[in-house]
Design an enzyme around this catalytic site. Structure first.
Site, PDB file in Angstrom:
ATOM      1  N   HIS A 256       0.873  -1.139  -0.003  1.00  0.00           N
ATOM      2  CA  HIS A 256       0.002  -0.055   0.132  1.00  0.00           C
ATOM      3  C   HIS A 256       0.941   1.266  -0.131  1.00  0.00           C
ATOM      4  O   HIS A 256       1.922   1.124   0.611  1.00  0.00           O
ATOM      5  CB  HIS A 256      -0.923   0.068   1.342  1.00  0.00           C
TER       6      HIS A 256
ATOM      7  N   GLU B   3       0.658   4.267   1.093  1.00  0.00           N
ATOM      8  CA  GLU B   3       0.794   4.887   2.003  1.00  0.00           C
ATOM      9  C   GLU B   3       1.928   4.299   3.129  1.00  0.00           C
ATOM     10  O   GLU B   3       2.978   4.692   3.745  1.00  0.00           O
ATOM     11  CB  GLU B   3      -0.192   5.277   3.033  1.00  0.00           C
TER      12      GLU B   3
END
Ligand code: DC
Length: 523
Positions: free
Chosen positions: A365, A367
């Site tokens: 992911h 982030e």
């Protein structure tokens, strides 16, 4: 013959009647009739004819003058592409009837009985030809006394004045002409109070709540919440399930800021790229692509972009990549969410102080990968129980645990507990953002009461996937969809409540489409 269904919405100026009535009508595919616009058109005609507002009480001479002048005013409502158009002697006067001057004159002339009689006759004629949502001051009491649903919508004078002020401010920002009086909050509040007084004290058709109307005070409610309340009154009448949409569904603050920044920039005409899709929503990314915003995915693609604007999305990037982006383009717009930035700071500081960084988040992911890149020493992402159980770190080095902002709150606590039980020295930073926490809590609450739960979000949106997990645990009939087109509801007639929530990257128009389709699904 099928009976027409009438929804009457009355209330004082600025309570949000027209926005809400329009939204309700759109959802039900009813015709929206804004009766105030008819009084406004009459007022515009009088102002254009040189009549000015009387300074004191209405005299008989003034009333007669109004009636005599209005004999030459032909006011009609027409519908063009689903929009109500007010025709004054054939001219579309929609753009001219929303000024404070016209509002004041409309309030004055609407107190004249002969004017009201003519307007009421026209309004009843419109309602006799189909299903309508009609808003005004005397709809439930005089125009449509037999309406199946009557709502009296109100809000405090302060709230209404503030809404009007913000509306006028938006108009000015959009380049429309707005007088200084229209931007004076105190003057607006005074005007609203005076209009309330005139509307409620006139002898004919005064503004009052019909005895069978439902009172809704919108002071603390959003437009969507009020519209939903009215649509649920309709559902009750029709024996259909109620629909509740989570207050927290859709764009969070950080995502909205990022998307708005790209749309604003797209209008400038210079080459613009986002590093990664701005949000995990294909519809929005495609719309931006049509507006000239392309997506780049790798550091290599930064080459040769010296003239471009590059946007760092709300997920943020590694420190190294941020520096590379800033050095390779003409302008870098950093829309990294403030909650994400805070994690970068913790990770950088604590790793420099000798702690081992653990990110509770999803591998791959953006982030979480970004956080890894702010650590001075190798950081580890832990996504599930097995990884927490198998983590093999040096027990002499304290751990600094942070969470991906959109991680599932319960799962975060479980994984932290495992690390603690395994005798690691752990400092915990629960960095799941409030918006995510609230969204997850609300989704769970709604799902636990609902017969069916719909979660809307992009295929690769991790926060949406988590919402689905949470809802599915308590509501077996939970569906995950990207857009209204994926909706395949099978109602058996026993459902009482359908819940809707949406991930942080789901735009409002997609949520609205789903709401509309759910309301219209047959058994
Ligand atoms: O809802 P509005 O602000 O557009 O209405 C303009 C004026 O018209 C307002 O002062 C009240 C009056 N009005 C009325 O008397 N009866 C209606 N049914 C609708 C509006």
């Amino acid at each position: 013959m099928k009976e027409n269904f009438n929804i009457a919405i009355d209330g004082p100026a600025g309570a949000g009647k027209s926005t809400i009535a329009r939204k309700v009508a759109r959802t039900l595919d009813f015709v929206y009739v804004d009766t105030g616009a008819m009084y406004r058109a009459a007022a515009l005609y009088l102002l254009r004819s040189g009549l000015s507002k009387p300074s004191g009480d209405l005299t008989e001479d003034f009333r007669q003058e109004v009636c005599s002048r209005l004999k030459d005013a032909d006011i009609r409502l027409e519908y063009q592409n689903g929009q109500q158009v007010v025709l004054l002697n054939g001219e579309n006067v929609n753009p001219y009837i929303r000024t404070e001057e016209v509002s004041n004159m409309a309030s004055i002339v609407s107190a004249i009985p002969q004017v009201r009689e003519e307007m009421v006759r026209l309004q009843q004629k419109i309602a006799s030809s189909g299903n309508v949502v009609m808003d005004g001051r005397d709809i439930g009491t005089v125009v449509l006394p037999d309406a199946q649903i009557k709502v009296f919508l109100t809000a405090s004078v302060e709230v209404r004045a503030r809404r009007r002020y913000l509306e006028n401010l938006e108009k000015r920002k959009a380049g429309k002409q707005v007088s200084s009086e229209d931007l004076d909050l105190e003057a607006i509040a005074k005007d609203i109070a005076e209009r309330d007084y005139r509307d409620t004290h006139r002898e004919k058709g005064p503004l009052r709540q019909a005895s069978d109307a439902v009172l809704i005070d919108s002071s603390e409610m959003s437009i969507s919440q009020v519209a939903e309340a009215i649509l649920n009154l309709y559902a009750d009448k029709k024996g259909r399930p109620r629909v509740i949409t989570a207050r927290t569904a859709g764009f969070c603050f950080g995502v909205k800021r990022a998307v708005d920044a790209v749309y604003n920039e797209a209008e400038n005409g210079s080459p613009i790229y986002t590093y990664g899709p701005i949000i995990h929503n294909e519809v929005v990314v495609e719309d931006l692509r049509r507006k000239g915003v392309d997506v780049i995915h790798t550091p290599e693609e930064l080459e040769g972009r010296k003239d471009a604007t590059i946007v760092i999305r709300s997920h943020g990037v590694t420190k190294e990549l941020q520096q590379k982006i800033e050095a390779s383009c003409a302008r870098c717009i950093d829309t990294t969410c403030t909650f994400v930035k805070r994690i970068h700071e913790i990770v950088e500081k604590e790793s420099a102080a000798g702690k081992k960084i653990i990110i509770i988040g999803n591998h791959g992911h953006a982030e979480a990968e970004g956080h890894v890149g702010w650590s001075k020493t190798p950081a580890t992402i832990i996504e599930n129980e097995q990884e927490a159980e198998c983590f093999d770190g040096d027990k002499n080095i304290p751990l600094c645990v942070v969470a991906q902002t959109t991680f599932n709150g319960n799962k975060f606590s479980e994984l932290v507990d495992i690390l603690k039980q395994r005798q690691y020295n752990v400092t915990v930073n629960n960095t799941i953002c409030n918006a995510t926490r609230e969204r997850q809590t609300e989704a769970g609450e709604i799902a636990s009461k609902a017969d069916i739960m719909i979660v809307i979000g992009g295929k690769s949106s991790s926060n949406t996937a988590k919402l689905y997990e949470i809802c599915k645990e308590v509501c077996d009939r939970t569906y995950l969809i990207q857009t209204a087109e994926d909706l395949d509801l099978h109602l058996n007639g026993s459902e009482k409540l359908i819940g809707i929530t949406a991930g942080a990257s789901t735009p409002n128009n997609i949520i609205e489409e789903v709401q509309k389709d759910v309301r219209r699904t047959d058994f």
